[in-house]
Scaffold this active site. Structure first.
Site, PDB file in Angstrom:
ATOM      1  N   HIS A   1       1.152  -1.231   0.013  1.00  0.00           N
ATOM      2  CA  HIS A   1       0.069   0.007   0.014  1.00  0.00           C
ATOM      3  C   HIS A   1       1.009   1.158  -0.142  1.00  0.00           C
ATOM      4  O   HIS A   1       2.132   1.063   0.261  1.00  0.00           O
ATOM      5  CB  HIS A   1      -0.735  -0.031   1.185  1.00  0.00           C
ATOM      6  CG  HIS A   1      -0.229   0.237   2.461  1.00  0.00           C
ATOM      7  ND1 HIS A   1       0.541  -0.880   3.125  1.00  0.00           N
ATOM      8  CD2 HIS A   1      -0.032   1.223   3.399  1.00  0.00           C
ATOM      9  CE1 HIS A   1       1.294  -0.195   4.106  1.00  0.00           C
ATOM     10  NE2 HIS A   1       0.990   0.924   4.401  1.00  0.00           N
TER      11      HIS A   1
ATOM     12  N   ASP B   1       0.613   4.952   2.053  1.00  0.00           N
ATOM     13  CA  ASP B   1      -0.213   5.328   3.123  1.00  0.00           C
ATOM     14  C   ASP B   1      -1.227   6.426   2.830  1.00  0.00           C
ATOM     15  O   ASP B   1      -1.360   7.413   2.030  1.00  0.00           O
ATOM     16  CB  ASP B   1       0.939   6.088   4.178  1.00  0.00           C
ATOM     17  CG  ASP B   1       1.877   5.042   4.819  1.00  0.00           C
ATOM     18  OD1 ASP B   1       1.196   3.872   4.908  1.00  0.00           O
ATOM     19  OD2 ASP B   1       2.737   5.401   5.222  1.00  0.00           O
TER      20      ASP B   1
ATOM     21  N   HIS C   1       4.717   0.124   0.038  1.00  0.00           N
ATOM     22  CA  HIS C   1       5.422  -0.731   1.079  1.00  0.00           C
ATOM     23  C   HIS C   1       4.323  -1.742   1.979  1.00  0.00           C
ATOM     24  O   HIS C   1       3.326  -1.643   1.693  1.00  0.00           O
ATOM     25  CB  HIS C   1       5.906   0.214   2.357  1.00  0.00           C
ATOM     26  CG  HIS C   1       5.022   1.143   2.797  1.00  0.00           C
ATOM     27  ND1 HIS C   1       4.552   2.129   2.368  1.00  0.00           N
ATOM     28  CD2 HIS C   1       4.463   0.884   4.324  1.00  0.00           C
ATOM     29  CE1 HIS C   1       3.553   2.812   3.380  1.00  0.00           C
ATOM     30  NE2 HIS C   1       3.783   2.148   4.238  1.00  0.00           N
TER      31      HIS C   1
ATOM     32  N   ARG D   1       4.763   6.701  13.994  1.00  0.00           N
ATOM     33  CA  ARG D   1       5.038   7.122  12.483  1.00  0.00           C
ATOM     34  C   ARG D   1       4.248   8.582  12.459  1.00  0.00           C
ATOM     35  O   ARG D   1       3.030   8.741  13.245  1.00  0.00           O
ATOM     36  CB  ARG D   1       3.915   6.275  11.571  1.00  0.00           C
ATOM     37  CG  ARG D   1       4.223   6.619  10.075  1.00  0.00           C
ATOM     38  CD  ARG D   1       3.421   5.818   9.357  1.00  0.00           C
ATOM     39  NE  ARG D   1       2.156   6.122   8.806  1.00  0.00           N
ATOM     40  CZ  ARG D   1       1.300   5.835   8.409  1.00  0.00           C
ATOM     41  NH1 ARG D   1       1.167   4.413   8.059  1.00  0.00           N
ATOM     42  NH2 ARG D   1       0.201   6.450   7.990  1.00  0.00           N
TER      43      ARG D   1
HETATM   44  C1  SIN Z   1       3.144   1.354   7.916  1.00  0.00           C
HETATM   45  O1  SIN Z   1       2.509   0.909   6.853  1.00  0.00           O
HETATM   46  O2  SIN Z   1       3.178   2.540   8.110  1.00  0.00           O
HETATM   47  C2  SIN Z   1       3.844   0.454   8.722  1.00  0.00           C
HETATM   48  C3  SIN Z   1       5.351  -0.236   8.547  1.00  0.00           C
HETATM   49  C4  SIN Z   1       5.626  -1.167   9.228  1.00  0.00           C
HETATM   50  O3  SIN Z   1       5.013  -1.299  10.401  1.00  0.00           O
HETATM   51  O4  SIN Z   1       6.798  -1.931   9.080  1.00  0.00           O
END
Ligand code: SIN
Length: 288
Positions: A106, A108, A254, A270
């Protein structure tokens, strides 16, 4: 000390050396970081035992921060700019809802009308092995398509859903998530506003294309996601505590692998930098 950039993989990513985020960053260092961000898509800065305030202050150099109103259940109660990505139990002993965050390919906040420009994820505690995160370069994925395929997907909108992959999330979380985040249609090909390059904007949160049924859409979604996430378009990050990882959501996708022993703590925080408005709420019929 001048900052240095060390590429992390052929596809994307670079480590930034010589930066200490305990102190405000100078304008010339910021210029170098910003150029590296646009060039490499993913930046790693290791060894940053910074406070939440310092994490937020550095993130603001990239732009205005999301206060995560679309994910109020997962944000920090004191710092709404911080989204918790943790397997810590809740105070009542029930499992964390954010333990499955990101376990689908995805970009974000693609399921909102203000998809993220960038994200800055800081590792507080990570398992001794595993819990890796994979990043795909969506520019090169787009460039590698045939001209005919590029023509075919130009003008196509993918319908992005906010659900997380893993079941086992509390029903109240799921209901609140769906109430706050109706499916949103986003272009499958987006032009990066700063580099002018085209990138694929697709992932596993796309259930169908606007105006098409899920059955009609699935083969093409599967092809595009599989194509974009081929190993040679990907960088795999193995976390160390105090890593700060920064990515450009406009040209990367990611996936948090979830490949770790859940008895170990995995706690990351984050910030999310707001991007330019994009997309529209999907027609219910088309969202299927
Ligand atoms: C995310 O998608 O922001 C989390 C990524 C992760 O936990 O490695």
């Amino acid at each position: 000390m001048a900052i240095e950039c060390r590429p992390l993989s052929f596809a994307l990513g670079a480590e930034i050396l010589g930066l200490d985020l305990h102190f405000p960053i100078s304008d010339s260092d910021w210029e170098s970081v910003h150029q590296a961000f646009l060039q490499y898509g993913v930046l790693l800065i290791r060894g940053q035992s910074i406070s939440r305030e310092q994490h937020i202050a550095f993130s603001r150099r990239f732009g205005d921060l999301d206060e995560h109103k679309s994910l109020p259940m997962d944000r920090n109660a004191t710092f709404p700019e911080l989204l918790m990505v943790t397997n810590d139990q809740k105070p009542d002993g029930s499992p964390s809802n954010s333990r499955y965050t990101g376990q689908m390919w995805h970009s974000d906040m693609s399921f909102t009308l203000a998809p993220a420009l960038g994200s800055l994820l800081r590792a507080v505690e990570v398992p001794p092995v595993g819990g890796d995160t994979l990043f795909a370069n969506m520019y090169v994925a787009y460039d590698a398509l045939s001209e005919r395929m590029k023509q075919m997907i130009e003008g196509l909108n993918g319908i992005h859903h906010s659900e997380r992959k893993n079941s086992g999330l509390s029903t109240s979380w799921e209901k609140e998530n769906q109430r706050l985040n109706p499916p949103v249609a986003q272009p499958v090909v987006r032009v990066h506003p700063e580099t002018g390059r085209k990138a694929l904007y697709i992932g596993e949160k796309v259930k169908c294309f606007e105006g098409m049924t899920p059955e009609e859409s699935k083969p093409l979604i599967d092809f595009l996601v599989g194509h974009a996430t081929r190993p040679h378009f990907v960088y795999r990050h193995s976390w160390q505590p105090k890593d700060l990882l920064i990515w450009d959501n406009r040209c990367t996708a990611h996936l948090a692998l979830g490949d770790y022993d859940p008895r170990y703590r995995r706690h990351l925080e984050r910030t999310t930098v707001l991007g330019t408005p994009s997309g529209h709420i999907a027609e219910i019929g088309a969202a299927a």
